[in-house]
Design an enzyme around this catalytic site. Structure first.
Site, PDB file in Angstrom:
ATOM      1  N   ARG A  37       0.813  -1.215   0.000  1.00 49.02           N
ATOM      2  CA  ARG A  37       0.000   0.000   0.000  1.00 49.02           C
ATOM      3  C   ARG A  37       0.844   1.262   0.000  1.00 49.02           C
ATOM      4  O   ARG A  37       0.445   2.296  -0.522  1.00 49.02           O
ATOM      5  CB  ARG A  37      -0.927   0.013   1.225  1.00 49.02           C
ATOM      6  CG  ARG A  37      -1.874  -1.164   1.287  1.00 49.02           C
ATOM      7  CD  ARG A  37      -2.429  -1.329   2.683  1.00 49.02           C
ATOM      8  NE  ARG A  37      -1.366  -1.355   3.676  1.00 49.02           N
ATOM      9  CZ  ARG A  37      -1.531  -1.376   4.980  1.00 49.02           C
ATOM     10  NH1 ARG A  37      -2.747  -1.358   5.474  1.00 49.02           N
ATOM     11  NH2 ARG A  37      -0.499  -1.402   5.791  1.00 49.02           N
ATOM     12  N   LYS A  90       7.013 -16.170   8.631  1.00 52.02           N
ATOM     13  CA  LYS A  90       6.596 -16.734   9.903  1.00 52.02           C
ATOM     14  C   LYS A  90       5.906 -15.662  10.738  1.00 52.02           C
ATOM     15  O   LYS A  90       6.212 -14.480  10.541  1.00 52.02           O
ATOM     16  CB  LYS A  90       7.778 -17.349  10.672  1.00 52.02           C
ATOM     17  CG  LYS A  90       9.013 -16.472  10.735  1.00 52.02           C
ATOM     18  CD  LYS A  90       9.308 -15.516  11.785  1.00 52.02           C
ATOM     19  CE  LYS A  90       8.611 -14.788  12.763  1.00 52.02           C
ATOM     20  NZ  LYS A  90       9.354 -13.649  13.332  1.00 52.02           N
TER      21      LYS A  90
HETATM   22  P1  NAP Z   1       6.707  -4.489   8.584  1.00 52.94           P
HETATM   23  O1  NAP Z   1       7.986  -3.751   8.450  1.00 52.94           O
HETATM   24  O2  NAP Z   1       5.588  -3.858   9.322  1.00 52.94           O
HETATM   25  O3  NAP Z   1       6.267  -4.868   7.106  1.00 52.94           O
HETATM   26  C1  NAP Z   1       5.063  -5.511   6.796  1.00 52.94           C
HETATM   27  C2  NAP Z   1       4.427  -4.796   5.627  1.00 52.94           C
HETATM   28  O4  NAP Z   1       3.145  -5.374   5.389  1.00 52.94           O
HETATM   29  C3  NAP Z   1       4.185  -3.332   5.913  1.00 52.94           C
HETATM   30  O5  NAP Z   1       5.272  -2.540   5.493  1.00 52.94           O
HETATM   31  C4  NAP Z   1       2.923  -3.031   5.127  1.00 52.94           C
HETATM   32  O6  NAP Z   1       3.279  -2.563   3.836  1.00 52.94           O
HETATM   33  C5  NAP Z   1       2.225  -4.361   5.013  1.00 52.94           C
HETATM   34  N1  NAP Z   1       1.099  -4.382   5.945  1.00 52.94           N
HETATM   35  C6  NAP Z   1       1.114  -4.102   7.257  1.00 52.94           C
HETATM   36  N2  NAP Z   1      -0.122  -4.178   7.774  1.00 52.94           N
HETATM   37  C7  NAP Z   1      -0.929  -4.504   6.760  1.00 52.94           C
HETATM   38  C8  NAP Z   1      -2.312  -4.700   6.649  1.00 52.94           C
HETATM   39  N3  NAP Z   1      -3.122  -4.574   7.706  1.00 52.94           N
HETATM   40  N4  NAP Z   1      -2.822  -5.044   5.464  1.00 52.94           N
HETATM   41  C9  NAP Z   1      -2.021  -5.172   4.386  1.00 52.94           C
HETATM   42  N5  NAP Z   1      -0.684  -4.959   4.419  1.00 52.94           N
HETATM   43  C10 NAP Z   1      -0.150  -4.643   5.596  1.00 52.94           C
HETATM   44  O7  NAP Z   1       6.936  -5.911   9.268  1.00 52.94           O
HETATM   45  P2  NAP Z   1       8.147  -6.917   9.035  1.00 52.94           P
HETATM   46  O8  NAP Z   1       9.162  -6.795  10.110  1.00 52.94           O
HETATM   47  O9  NAP Z   1       8.627  -6.863   7.646  1.00 52.94           O
HETATM   48  O10 NAP Z   1       7.396  -8.277   9.380  1.00 52.94           O
HETATM   49  C11 NAP Z   1       6.485  -8.870   8.477  1.00 52.94           C
HETATM   50  C12 NAP Z   1       6.449 -10.356   8.773  1.00 52.94           C
HETATM   51  O11 NAP Z   1       7.798 -10.859   8.632  1.00 52.94           O
HETATM   52  C13 NAP Z   1       6.024 -10.668  10.222  1.00 52.94           C
HETATM   53  O12 NAP Z   1       5.239 -11.825  10.253  1.00 52.94           O
HETATM   54  C14 NAP Z   1       7.347 -10.926  10.944  1.00 52.94           C
HETATM   55  O13 NAP Z   1       7.197 -11.883  11.975  1.00 52.94           O
HETATM   56  C15 NAP Z   1       8.189 -11.515   9.822  1.00 52.94           C
HETATM   57  N6  NAP Z   1       9.631 -11.326  10.058  1.00 52.94           N
HETATM   58  C16 NAP Z   1      10.143 -10.126  10.482  1.00 52.94           C
HETATM   59  C17 NAP Z   1      11.504 -10.014  10.766  1.00 52.94           C
HETATM   60  C18 NAP Z   1      12.152  -8.737  11.248  1.00 52.94           C
HETATM   61  O14 NAP Z   1      13.288  -8.789  11.717  1.00 52.94           O
HETATM   62  N7  NAP Z   1      11.517  -7.579  11.170  1.00 52.94           N
HETATM   63  C19 NAP Z   1      12.332 -11.118  10.604  1.00 52.94           C
HETATM   64  C20 NAP Z   1      11.796 -12.289  10.093  1.00 52.94           C
HETATM   65  C21 NAP Z   1      10.442 -12.388   9.851  1.00 52.94           C
HETATM   66  P3  NAP Z   1       2.352  -1.441   3.129  1.00 52.94           P
HETATM   67  O15 NAP Z   1       1.956  -0.464   4.197  1.00 52.94           O
HETATM   68  O16 NAP Z   1       3.225  -0.869   2.070  1.00 52.94           O
HETATM   69  O17 NAP Z   1       1.172  -2.220   2.601  1.00 52.94           O
END
Ligand code: NAP
Length: 309
Positions: A37, A90
């Site tokens: 988004r 995950k």
């Molecule tokens: P993040 O930075 O918040 O990224 C997730 C993205 O998903 C957001 O940038 C957003 O992109 C989109 N999003 C968020 N809420 C949404 C919603 N309600 N509907 C649709 N799109 C939505 O989080 P992240 O750290 O990348 O983590 C995402 C997943 O990866 C989680 O399950 C986490 O456990 C896993 N993970 C994270 C890490 C880490 O170190 N951060 C490591 C391994 C795995 P837009 O706003 O552009 O749509």
């Protein structure tokens, strides 16, 4: 199918830091589209939603879902209904029950569904599992501590229901423990520290035992500020002490390093996903998530200071 034409959905921290470079470094994939988004990626087709991508986008074979778990199941179901293979970041779902629906969908749609556990692809996880197979395990201590402000900056979803709080990284430790320990284990006590303004824990202290009463203790903490993270698992056996440290990038036996390697977890994940697609299989292990669900069921909640970003 030769090259797998791929789209990333949810271009946030993990997509940017790990998925995109891993895809670029794998000759079996081509990143053709992104659905996010608020983010755009140069050189690929960009869409604001998965729906728009599926309706108007280029033909793709697979999607990698990097959104939070609370929205991922609906996205996975939609992608599979359109015949796309799906990799789930995950945890594979916000609830255990929805994952069974996903399992059925994947079978019915004839596509690959891969519930990825990136930490299982850390360099020394497989070696640790082999080392432990021939030894008698006496106790296990897990320490998984990091600074939430560094590793999850601005991620409000992590504090909301389904966001899992400190279990978001803690589940990585559980994904390794369930991979290297020879027997299943179950939770007997959980103490959860929950900030007054949050729905999910900032720290957790967990006690498990396995089927022969080996104790497994875990300390998860998001308040590891101003010091390096600790991502360690120690296993006492009748024949020495194994330590997996740096999240599995280094293994020690009785304090002696057996070697240290760079993290290449996401390269391993994409290799596994490609193999599953080519073999027409799925991989959907829920065991780490089951332990988190148990902790949230059995856990005693202690209210602690509000969390301020
Ligand atoms: P993040 O930075 O918040 O990224 C997730 C993205 O998903 C957001 O940038 C957003 O992109 C989109 N999003 C968020 N809420 C949404 C919603 N309600 N509907 C649709 N799109 C939505 O989080 P992240 O750290 O990348 O983590 C995402 C997943 O990866 C989680 O399950 C986490 O456990 C896993 N993970 C994270 C890490 C880490 O170190 N951060 C490591 C391994 C795995 P837009 O706003 O552009 O749509």
């Amino acid at each position: 199918m030769d090259t797998i034409r791929l789209a990333i959905v949810g271009y946030g921290k993990i997509a940017r830091d790990q998925h995109h470079p891993a895809i670029a470094g794998h000759t079996g994939y081509r990143l053709d589209a992104v659905a996010s988004r608020n983010a755009e990626v140069a050189g690929v087709a960009n869409f604001e939603s998965l729906e728009a991508l599926l309706e108007e986008g280029p033909e793709i074979d697979a999607v990698s879902l990097c959104t939070p778990a609370t929205v991922r199941t609906a996205q996975a179901r939609l992608a599979m209904a359109h015949g796309k293979h799906v990799m789930l970041e995950k945890p594979p779902g916000a609830t255990l029950a929805e994952i069974e629906i996903l399992r059925e969908d994947a079978q019915r749609c004839g596509v690959t569904l891969f519930a990825s556990w990136h930490s299982r692809h850390a360099p020394y996880v497989a070696q640790a599992r082999r080392w432990l197979t021939t030894r008698k395990i006496q106790r296990v201590d897990i320490e998984w501590k990091e600074d939430v402000r560094v590793w999850h900056p601005g991620q409000a979803w992590i504090w909301q229901p389904g966001g899992m709080g400190v279990f978001d990284p803690g589940i990585n430790a559980l994904s390794i423990a369930t991979a290297i320990l020879p027997r299943p284990f179950y939770l007997v006590d959980a103490q959860l520290q929950v900030p007054g303004n949050c729905q999910t824990p900032i720290a957790a202290s967990l006690d498990f035992i396995d089927g022969v009463n080996v104790p497994i203790h875990a300390e998860f903490d998001f308040r590891q500020a101003d010091t390096p993270p600790i991502w360690d698992i120690h296993v006492e056996t009748d024949d020495g002490r194994l330590t997996l440290t740096r999240g599995g990038c280094e293994m020690l036996i009785d304090g002696q390093s057996q070697g240290m390697q760079e993290d290449a977890e996401y390269a391993g994940l994409y290799e596994r996903f490609a193999n599953l697609i080519h073999q027409g299989q799925s991989d959907l292990d829920v065991s780490p998530l089951r332990h988190v669900a148990d902790a949230l069921t059995l856990g005693y909640r202690h209210t602690v200071d509000d969390f301020v970003e």
